[in-house]
Enzyme design. Structure first.
Site, PDB file in Angstrom:
ATOM      1  N   ASP A  15       0.410  -7.988   1.387  1.00 56.80           N
ATOM      2  CA  ASP A  15       0.676  -6.545   1.373  1.00 56.80           C
ATOM      3  C   ASP A  15       2.180  -6.300   1.382  1.00 56.80           C
ATOM      4  O   ASP A  15       2.740  -5.692   2.297  1.00 56.80           O
ATOM      5  CB  ASP A  15       0.011  -5.883   2.582  1.00 56.80           C
ATOM      6  CG  ASP A  15       0.043  -4.363   2.496  1.00 56.80           C
ATOM      7  OD1 ASP A  15       0.440  -3.855   1.432  1.00 56.80           O
ATOM      8  OD2 ASP A  15      -0.311  -3.708   3.484  1.00 56.80           O
TER       9      ASP A  15
ATOM     10  N   HIS B  30       0.821  -1.215   0.000  1.00 52.34           N
ATOM     11  CA  HIS B  30       0.000   0.000   0.000  1.00 52.34           C
ATOM     12  C   HIS B  30       0.853   1.262   0.000  1.00 52.34           C
ATOM     13  O   HIS B  30       0.330   2.351  -0.265  1.00 52.34           O
ATOM     14  CB  HIS B  30      -0.936  -0.008   1.209  1.00 52.34           C
ATOM     15  CG  HIS B  30      -0.241   0.124   2.527  1.00 52.34           C
ATOM     16  ND1 HIS B  30       0.188  -0.970   3.261  1.00 52.34           N
ATOM     17  CD2 HIS B  30       0.118   1.203   3.254  1.00 52.34           C
ATOM     18  CE1 HIS B  30       0.759  -0.564   4.374  1.00 52.34           C
ATOM     19  NE2 HIS B  30       0.733   0.755   4.396  1.00 52.34           N
TER      20      HIS B  30
ATOM     21  N   SER C 175       5.017   2.310   7.669  1.00 53.74           N
ATOM     22  CA  SER C 175       4.557   1.213   6.824  1.00 53.74           C
ATOM     23  C   SER C 175       5.700   0.725   5.941  1.00 53.74           C
ATOM     24  O   SER C 175       6.401   1.511   5.312  1.00 53.74           O
ATOM     25  CB  SER C 175       3.380   1.671   5.964  1.00 53.74           C
ATOM     26  OG  SER C 175       2.289   2.038   6.766  1.00 53.74           O
TER      27      SER C 175
END
EC number: 3.4.21.-
Length: 921
Positions: free
Chosen positions: A490, A462, A552
């Site tokens: 992911d 993402h 992230s």
């Protein structure tokens, strides 16, 4: 021959890069330099020296003359190529120079950054000037603000305060008359007090010994404590209490309030008048708890009624009881909030006047009313304490105090903290971190963290989003990197740029240990590290870490610094990560449809062999089910196709191997796997299915085109096609000019037709026509070829087996029969419009170079016809395209469609013609 000068370079970067041909740079003249297009300042250009016939329609000897072609980036941000025709620079189709394009991209980015820096500096200077102006304006406005003057107390309020102080100093009802005391009276009083005290002590000790303590005794003990009976008679507290005994508590309280009101109150008049009326009316302390319920109007109503009570108590009580009723009637025009506040103040006034009169009549004091009102307020406050604390705000909404609703356990707070902290029983282990293995991933959507592992940069999917290229920030430098692969998790894998050399790389953990994990990430370009205990939930981890934006994609490692997972969740407190495995680094290559069919064929063969060895003797008669009565699924259709392919595969293999034998030979210099090679008659004479089987397939939902494309794909694979279509190779910019480069062989005998008038060639000597050879091989396309004379013995052996064709036009070689208008004059529909042209990546290089503009024009006409459902202009456009293809020696597109889909049984394909060679690379 013209003397050559020094190579021309437009700028120092152009000289440093030195793209293209040096010979072309030597051909530059002052006239050519003066008329150069407006390229980007201080940018490199690529110079090519190309045969004129490959660019401009040329005949005669000028065909092989070379012209200078310059390729570079223009000031308007476009990329273009220009050829010098002798008098001016003419724009041609852009020639791709990959190194030049990369350099221009970096230069454009650098120029953009310089422009942004310039604008930022200008904006900074403007803001600095604005700040100076604001500072001067601030100083000027401060001078205009009037300075606060010292608070002045009016004399009238000082007088009122003095009067109230005087009233409070008047002795109360406890004042006693002074008596004449002598030494004898004092001795008698002392002896009497001692005797009473001794008697009380003896009685108390007897009761304690007999355990005969009553409730009255307990109350007397409490009363003595409140009267300070335990204080000795000669103590100084007795003296203070003796003088205070002359005054009541209200007098002392009113004295303090009067002094405080005069000194600090914002409305001293109202406050002092309220104290005065409370003292005169006798309500005293009972008035104070009711003040928060009043508004300005109801407060003056209360003061008026208390003054009236001083003169006529019955009139004051009557007016106080009628006040709420009259207020409900006459104040109904007010807003809801003000209306409720006014009625509440009138009700509080009525309760005070009526209740105060009752207390004064029954007990002579209003202390009981004061206690009742105070208790009601505490109950009201306790019912609204819902949260752990409540905030007290001023009129402007600013929080001035915060009051907890629960009392803090002060006595046992130390023991609670000691229990929570506990006693240290162990030592924490060290963890290995590698800051040099981290980088920052920057995209237009935001930033994230990445880490180096092997030849890849790993981050969260993402973070990358839908971007194909991302910016990698490492040690203050920015690199452009391409996203290589994103699995279903992911996770995203980015190819590490060649000029990026990290100081450390992370390895995957072979024996994962999730008891203690370490998270390393960049937050606002600062490295943060946190350790926690993780819990495994399938393919994910959860751990208590205060997550922030930008973390992230960070690595989640064990205590040895080996990667366990990739951080992905941001909930503000609880962190989450997806576990990474070695299998995630490489995409699983899905087997092609041909391989699946081959595997299925082998499986079916094994089943047939086993069925042949063990034949079934019992045959059950099944009822015949028509197509309307049967529900056919997709798997049934696939099984039918597989069975048909099994039966025809052996025949296809033998014939395809015989036909494609020449194409399977690997030739020197061929690196494109036969891409663009012309193949004809590959299914000549092959009967794949019977008519009944073919109709049954169509009725069951299988498209005829799909089945034929499947067979074409098998044939193409065996004849040299790759297993997949390289979509990256067939991009929209690849229009045939990609072959112009340093490693490309040119055939300068090729003539390109640009739909211009054909010039009349010079007279030529007649040459003998070459006789067709017994074995004809398909050769690459070339529009003109200088034919060599064959030896006499070869001419005698080769005998023509077919009648000779009509002599073609000069500098042209035709293919097959000329297109006839009657073949195109029929009712076209949407299917005909869609399938008349192949996909862009299936066009040959010859189609793109010779018929590129006409194909683009026809595609536009097709799109317009499909949108408007008007196909009247389509036949003429297709006829013109096929006519141009015929004149250029190419097969017509309508003929290609017929040869592929609608060929009769005896159709032998297009006529074979020999054409000159062209070299493609």
């Amino acid at each position: 021959m013209m003397a050559l000068g020094e190579p021309y370079y437009s700028s120092k970067p152009d000289k440093d890069f030195n793209f293209g041909s040096t010979m072309a740079r030597r051909q530059m003249t002052p006239t050519m330099v003066t008329k150069l297009p407006k390229f980007v300042r201080n940018s490199p250009q690529a110079y090519d020296w190309i045969v004129r016939g490959l660019i401009f329609p040329t005949t005669g000897k000028t065909y092989f003359q070379r012209v200078v072609v310059i390729t570079g980036g223009l000031e308007d941000g476009t990329y273009g190529s220009y050829a010098f025709n002798g008098s001016e620079w003419v724009e041609i189709y852009p020639i791709e120079h990959l190194n030049l394009m990369s350099s221009l991209k970096l230069i454009h980015k650098a120029n953009a950054l310089q422009e942004r820096l310039r604008l930022s500096q200008e904006e900074k200077a403007t803001l600095a000037l604005d700040v100076q102006f604001l500072q001067h304006e601030n100083v000027r406005l401060k001078e205009l603000i009037p300075k606060p003057e010292p608070r002045k107390i009016q004399m009238k309020w000082i007088i009122v305060g003095a009067v109230l102080t005087f009233l409070s100093l008047i002795p109360g009802g406890y004042a006693q008359s002074q008596t004449n005391n002598t030494i004898f009276t004092d001795m008698i009083a002392a002896c009497k007090y001692s005797t009473e005290t001794l008697t009380e002590n003896l009685d108390l000790r007897i009761k304690l010994a007999l355990a005969n303590i009553t409730i009255n005794d307990k109350l007397d003990a409490v009363r003595q404590i409140l009267n300070f009976a335990f204080v000795p008679r000669a103590h100084w507290l007795r003296t203070v209490f003796y003088y205070i005994h002359y005054y009541e508590m209200w007098n002392i309280f009113m004295f303090v309030l009067a002094i405080g009101t005069v000194m600090r109150s914002a409305r001293p008049g109202t406050d002092l008048i309220t104290l005065a009326t409370s003292h005169l009316s006798g309500f005293r302390m009972a008035v104070l708890p009711t003040i928060p319920f009043h508004t300005t109007m109801t407060l003056w109503v209360m003061n008026t009624l208390m003054v009236c009570y001083y003169f006529d108590n019955l009139l004051a009580i009557t007016m106080a009881i009628l006040a709420p009723i009259l207020g409900i009637i006459f104040l109904c025009f007010m807003e809801d909030s003000n209306y409720v506040s006014q009625i509440r103040g009138l009700i509080a006034t009525a309760v005070l006047i009526a209740g105060g009169h009752a207390c004064l009549t029954l007990t002579g004091t209003t202390t009981s009313l004061f206690v009742v009102i105070l208790t009601c307020r505490f109950i009201r406050m306790a019912t609204v304490f819902i949260g752990t604390r409540f905030e007290i705000r001023d009129a402007n909404g600013k929080v001035v105090a915060t009051v907890p609703t629960r009392i803090k356990n002060v006595a046992f707070d130390f023991f609670q903290k000691l229990k929570q902290s506990g006693v240290r029983v162990g030592v924490n282990d060290f963890v290995v971190i590698k800051p040099g293995a981290l980088c920052i991933i920057d995209t237009p959507e935001g930033k994230g963290t990445g880490f180096f592992s092997g030849n890849d940069i790993v981050t969260a999917a993402h973070v990358v989003g839908n971007n194909t290229f991302v910016s990698v920030c490492y040690e203050g430098l920015v690199y452009e990197a391409k996203v290589r692969y994103m699995p279903e998790k992911d996770i995203a894998f980015i190819t590490c740029p060649g000029d990026l050399h990290p100081t450390a790389r992370l390895k995957l953990s072979k024996n994962p240990d999730y008891s203690c994990v370490t998270v390393m990430a960049y937050v606002n370009e600062d490295l943060v590290v946190s350790t926690a205990t993780a819990m495994v939930h399938g393919n994910t981890l959860s751990y208590a870490v205060r997550t922030q934006d930008g973390m992230s994609g960070a690595p989640v490692c064990d205590k040895y610094g080996r990667v366990l997972a990739v951080h992905q969740t941001n909930t503000g407190y609880t962190g989450g990560a997806v576990i990474i495995d070695p299998a995630d680094f490489h995409p699983v290559k899905a087997p092609s449809q041909v391989e699946l069919l081959k595997e299925e064929i082998e499986r079916l063969k094994a089943q047939l062999n086993s069925a042949a060895e063990n034949p079934v003797t019992v045959v059950t008669q099944q009822p015949i089910v028509t197509l309307e009565q049967k529900s056919v699924s997709d798997s049934d259709v696939v099984d039918l196709v597989r069975t048909a392919m099994e039966r025809e595969m052996k025949v296809l293999r033998d014939e395809i191997n015989g036909i494609l034998a020449p194409f399977l030979q690997k030739k020197k210099g061929k690196t494109k796997h036969g891409r663009g090679r012309v193949r004809r008659n590959l299914r000549k004479g092959v009967k794949l299915l019977t008519e009944e089987e073919y109709r049954e397939l169509l009725e069951k939902g299988l498209d005829r085109e799909t089945f034929l494309d499947l067979i074409d794909r098998i044939i193409g694979e065996r004849s040299g096609y790759p297993d997949y279509d390289d979509e990256d190779y067939y991009d929209e910019d690849d229009d045939g000019w990609g072959m112009v480069g340093d490693d490309v062989e040119f055939d300068y005998t090729e003539v390109i037709n640009f739909d211009q008038a054909k010039p009349t060639p010079a007279p030529r000597t007649t040459k003998p026509k070459p006789c067709p050879e017994p074995k004809i091989e398909a050769q690459p396309l070339d529009l003109s070829q200088k034919k060599e004379k064959q030896p006499e013995h070869e001419q005698q052996v080769a005998k023509p087996t077919k009648p000779q064709k009509i002599e073609p036009q000069p500098y042209s070689q035709t293919y097959g029969k000329a297109p006839i208008w009657e073949s195109y004059d029929f009712d076209w529909d949407e299917d005909d419009a869609k399938f008349i042209l192949p996909a862009p990546h299936r066009l040959t290089k010859a189609d793109e170079i010779v018929l590129g503009s006409k194909i683009v024009k026809l595609r536009t006409i097709i799109e317009t016809a499909i949108k408007t459902q008007n196909y009247s202009a389509l036949p003429e456009a297709v006829f013109e395209l096929d006519k141009a293809a015929y004149e250029a020696g190419l097969e017509g597109f309508l003929q290609r469609v017929k040869s592929k889909n609608k060929a009769p049984k005896n159709y032998k394909g297009p006529q074979k013609t020999k054409g000159p060679k062209t070299t493609t690379h």
